[in-house]
Design a protein around this motif. Structure first.
Motif, PDB file in Angstrom:
ATOM      1  N   VAL A 189      76.579  13.899  17.380  1.00  0.00           N
ATOM      2  CA  VAL A 189      77.618  13.671  18.648  1.00  0.00           C
ATOM      3  C   VAL A 189      78.241  14.683  19.183  1.00  0.00           C
ATOM      4  N   ALA A 190      77.779  16.436  18.507  1.00  0.00           N
ATOM      5  CA  ALA A 190      78.333  17.377  19.384  1.00  0.00           C
ATOM      6  C   ALA A 190      78.133  17.690  19.838  1.00  0.00           C
ATOM      7  N   ALA A 191      76.179  17.747  20.408  1.00  0.00           N
ATOM      8  CA  ALA A 191      75.354  17.823  21.663  1.00  0.00           C
ATOM      9  C   ALA A 191      75.501  17.032  22.365  1.00  0.00           C
ATOM     10  N   LEU A 379      73.132   3.964   6.568  1.00  0.00           N
ATOM     11  CA  LEU A 379      74.163   3.362   7.536  1.00  0.00           C
ATOM     12  C   LEU A 379      75.385   3.609   7.484  1.00  0.00           C
ATOM     13  N   ALA A 380      76.049   3.837   5.537  1.00  0.00           N
ATOM     14  CA  ALA A 380      77.649   4.365   6.160  1.00  0.00           C
ATOM     15  C   ALA A 380      77.910   5.577   5.883  1.00  0.00           C
ATOM     16  N   TYR A 381      76.021   6.632   6.244  1.00  0.00           N
ATOM     17  CA  TYR A 381      77.035   8.457   6.017  1.00  0.00           C
ATOM     18  C   TYR A 381      76.704   8.354   7.621  1.00  0.00           C
ATOM     19  N   ALA A 382      75.911   7.571   8.306  1.00  0.00           N
ATOM     20  CA  ALA A 382      75.507   7.802   9.582  1.00  0.00           C
ATOM     21  C   ALA A 382      76.435   7.506  10.395  1.00  0.00           C
ATOM     22  N   PHE A 383      77.246   5.934  10.077  1.00  0.00           N
ATOM     23  CA  PHE A 383      78.264   5.858  10.533  1.00  0.00           C
ATOM     24  C   PHE A 383      79.875   6.540  10.497  1.00  0.00           C
ATOM     25  N   TRP A 384      80.118   6.854   9.356  1.00  0.00           N
ATOM     26  CA  TRP A 384      80.877   7.792   8.357  1.00  0.00           C
ATOM     27  C   TRP A 384      81.111   9.255   9.565  1.00  0.00           C
ATOM     28  N   ALA A 385      80.035   9.780   9.537  1.00  0.00           N
ATOM     29  CA  ALA A 385      79.230  11.072  10.858  1.00  0.00           C
ATOM     30  C   ALA A 385      79.766  11.453  11.786  1.00  0.00           C
ATOM     31  N   VAL A 386      79.796  10.238  12.434  1.00  0.00           N
ATOM     32  CA  VAL A 386      79.477   9.774  13.949  1.00  0.00           C
ATOM     33  C   VAL A 386      80.805   9.557  14.471  1.00  0.00           C
ATOM     34  N   VAL A 387      81.763   8.859  13.944  1.00  0.00           N
ATOM     35  CA  VAL A 387      82.998   8.642  14.070  1.00  0.00           C
ATOM     36  C   VAL A 387      84.255   9.609  13.915  1.00  0.00           C
ATOM     37  N   LEU A 393      85.727  15.609  17.860  1.00  0.00           N
ATOM     38  CA  LEU A 393      85.428  16.290  18.851  1.00  0.00           C
ATOM     39  C   LEU A 393      86.306  15.937  19.956  1.00  0.00           C
ATOM     40  N   ILE A 394      86.540  14.567  19.842  1.00  0.00           N
ATOM     41  CA  ILE A 394      87.279  14.640  21.245  1.00  0.00           C
ATOM     42  C   ILE A 394      89.006  15.288  21.496  1.00  0.00           C
ATOM     43  N   LYS A 398      90.259  17.865  24.227  1.00  0.00           N
ATOM     44  CA  LYS A 398      91.688  17.598  24.967  1.00  0.00           C
ATOM     45  C   LYS A 398      92.623  18.509  24.770  1.00  0.00           C
ATOM     46  N   THR A 399      91.864  19.525  23.535  1.00  0.00           N
ATOM     47  CA  THR A 399      92.740  20.677  23.606  1.00  0.00           C
ATOM     48  C   THR A 399      92.620  21.726  24.175  1.00  0.00           C
TER      49      THR A 399
END
Length: 432
Positions: A189-191, A379-387, A393-394, A398-399
């Motif tokens: 997500v960061a990259a 899937l749970a760890y992927a979803f948690w980390a990505v979201v 990061l968003i 914005k800040t």
């Protein structure tokens, strides 16, 4: 002479001494293992700096120091509590034990260095173009919230072990998903959000941006390989008797998987490119290590070799796919090594994992239940980390912003972010 042949009062005393010795040895092993994992920060620094531009070496050094220093404080203050406190959700989703909660200095220290490892994974993927302030904030968020909550799902009797809909108990012995995939998906997500380095893509095609020192990177991988013996072996959390045998076996299969991963990447690049590639071989060794981290307590020697070998092959294709197809610039291959191979290392338990002498995998008589549980966890760890990574990061985008200016990136983060350079002066050879 057997203890059973001694008088009862001597037997009782001997048992007390034996148990106390085992407890002390277990605590000593955990501390030694934690020290080995702590030293992995030096390995991460050498790998990341060696595989990237020399004008950002100080910045990478500062990020790795930040991870262990800030991560230690954040995990001590709140993270350990969120991972190992009581279940306040009633379903094993969230835990809390109060600020500075601890169940013992040895365990707290051991778990702290794991948290710092998860944060460091992000560092390499976004090297060379990210604001230091932004990275510092995200490192705190990862070590204080994202990683600890995820860890409690498995390592503190969380929902992955207790939920009625789970086909079997999820297994992640030392953190292929909990540590590595969580860090890898956060890095993805960061990259993606930070964007590629200047000059990485020309007319949509990736350009190789070689690192400045492959010897640094090689030494760094050797240090990480060494530290992984503590990372996986220490996760036995005990030493003595059967625990000593089990921890030794964990270390053995860890070494076998790393070796197989390196050979897999080496042979594949040799066949594809006509020459064995050093950087890919290094990433292959790391891929093998990540691939065995979840299953090192549930994998035979042959199974570990196969898991590592496939991990080493997988990482080569994954790096190419992320760079060429997704067009995400991962400066060191961290997303593939930790995210993709972390998922693979978790799933492989459901394919040919073992529990003692019994097979629990799809291919060795265990059926599909364990594979289903492993897939749910992945899937749970992927979803948690990505979201969670995207949300934080968003907010930062914005800040405070995520990326340095183009001028600062061209000059190098060492000077623009820290006011110093790694290699002072230049050696010039006179032309005769």
């Amino acid at each position: 002479m057997s203890i059973l042949n001694l008088p009862l009062f001597i037997q009782d005393t001997a048992e007390v001494v034996e148990m106390a010795t085992k407890d002390d040895m277990g605590m000593l092993w955990m501390v030694i293992a934690a020290i080995l994992v702590f030293f992995m920060q030096a390995g991460f620094f050498l790998v990341e700096s060696g595989m990237t531009d020399s004008k950002n070496a100080v910045n990478i050094a500062m990020k790795n120091f930040l991870d262990i220093a800030v991560g230690s404080l954040a995990f001590w203050f709140i993270g350990y509590s969120l991972m190992y406190g009581s279940d306040v959700s009633g379903g094993g989703y969230f835990h809390w034990g109060g600020f500075t909660f601890s169940q013992g200095a040895a365990d707290l220290f051991f778990q702290t260095v794991f948290a710092a490892t998860a944060a460091t994974i992000v560092s390499g993927a976004i090297a060379g173009r990210t604001k230091y302030t932004t990275y510092a904030i995200f490192s705190i968020v990862l070590t204080a919230f994202i990683y600890p909550i995820a860890g409690g799902w498995e390592w503190n009797g969380g929902w992955l072990n207790t939920a009625s809909f789970m086909p079997a108990e999820f297994i992640d012995f030392a953190g292929s998903s909990i540590v590595h995939s969580v860090g890898g998906w956060a890095a993805l997500v960061a990259a993606w959000m930070v964007g590629p380095r200047i000059g990485k893509y020309i007319n949509g095609k990736p350009v190789e941006l070689p690192g400045h020192n492959q010897m640094y990177a090689t030494l760094g991988v050797f240090i990480l390989w060494l530290g992984w013996f503590g990372f996986n072996g220490g996760s036995q959390l005990a030493w003595g008797g059967a625990d000593a045998v089990a921890a030794s076996q964990v270390i053995l299969v860890t070494n076998l998987a790393a070796s197989a991963g390196a050979i897999g990447a080496l042979l594949l690049t040799w066949i594809k490119d006509g020459k064995p590639n050093l950087s890919m071989t290094l990433n292959g060794a790391l891929a093998g290590l990540v691939s065995i981290t979840a299953g090192c307590g549930n994998m035979g020697e042959g199974g570990a070799v196969l898991a590592g070998l496939i991990g080493g092959i997988l990482v080569v294709y994954s790096i190419g796919f992320i760079e060429k197809t997704l067009k995400i610039d991962d400066a060191v291959g961290a997303i593939s090594v930790h995210g993709i191979c972390g998922a693979w290392g978790t799933l492989v338990i459901g394919l040919w994992g073992i529990d003692g002498d019994a097979g629990i995998g799809l291919f060795n008589g265990g059926g599909a239940a364990q594979l289903g549980a492993q897939a749910i966890g992945v899937l749970a760890y992927a979803f948690w980390a990505v979201v969670l990574s995207f949300v934080f990061l968003i907010i930062m985008k914005k800040t405070v912003g995520l990326r340095v200016t183009e001028e600062e990136e061209i000059t190098g983060l060492d000077l623009t972010e820290h006011g110093s350079i790694a290699y002072a002066g230049k050696r010039q050879r006179e032309i005769e």
